[in-house]
Design an enzyme around this catalytic site. Structure first.
Site, short mmCIF file in Angstrom:
data_model
loop_
_atom_site.label_atom_id
_atom_site.label_comp_id
_atom_site.label_asym_id
_atom_site.label_seq_id
_atom_site.Cartn_x
_atom_site.Cartn_y
_atom_site.Cartn_z
N ALA A 68 27.80 -5.54 -15.73
CA ALA A 68 26.94 -4.70 -16.57
C ALA A 68 27.35 -4.89 -18.03
O ALA A 68 28.53 -5.04 -18.34
CB ALA A 68 27.10 -3.24 -16.17
N GLY A 70 26.50 -3.32 -21.99
CA GLY A 70 25.85 -2.33 -22.85
C GLY A 70 26.35 -2.51 -24.26
O GLY A 70 27.54 -2.75 -24.47
N CYS A 101 22.48 1.25 -13.16
CA CYS A 101 21.69 0.76 -14.29
C CYS A 101 20.21 1.12 -14.17
O CYS A 101 19.37 0.54 -14.85
CB CYS A 101 21.88 -0.73 -14.49
#
Length: 121
Positions: A68, A70, A101
């Site tokens: 992930a 961000g 997510c």
């Protein structure tokens, strides 16, 4: 995304970079792609073929998310980063508990699930 999970078995990094520096660009999309590229190259060094998704951020192995990403910044100083799934308990990503997510139709994977042995786990 909706929910971010950080836990044991993940390599979590929050680089603090000043994007006004001459080696960088003042562009969060550029920074996001650079972070994804670092992950893709790192996974390649473990013989894991990964890729970007044209719709969702992060790094993917097939249709499964392995990392992930961000990004955020204040005055062009980055404040968020990445979580690479090395050997987490994938049960923590149970969709009856959270939707990782905010993506319901995709699953989460890890380096260990792909049977990669690392010095990290």
């Amino acid at each position: 995304g909706e929910v971010t999970y950080h836990g044991p078995g993940q390599l979590v990094m929050y680089p603090l970079l000043h994007l006004k520096h001459e080696n960088y660009e003042q562009d969060l999309h550029w920074y996001l792609r650079q972070v994804e590229e670092v992950i893709i190259r790192t996974l390649a060094s473990f013989d894991i073929k990964s890729n970007r998704d044209s719709i969702n951020t992060g790094v993917w192995v097939g249709k499964d998310k392995i990392a992930a990403v961000g990004v955020s910044s204040s005055r062009w100083i980055t404040t968020h980063g990445l979580a690479l799934n090395v050997d987490p308990n994938l049960g923590h990503f149970d969709k009856s508990i959270i939707t990782p997510c905010g993506i319901e139709e995709r699953d989460v994977t890890s380096m260990s699930k792909l049977r990669v042995t690392t010095a990290l786990g």
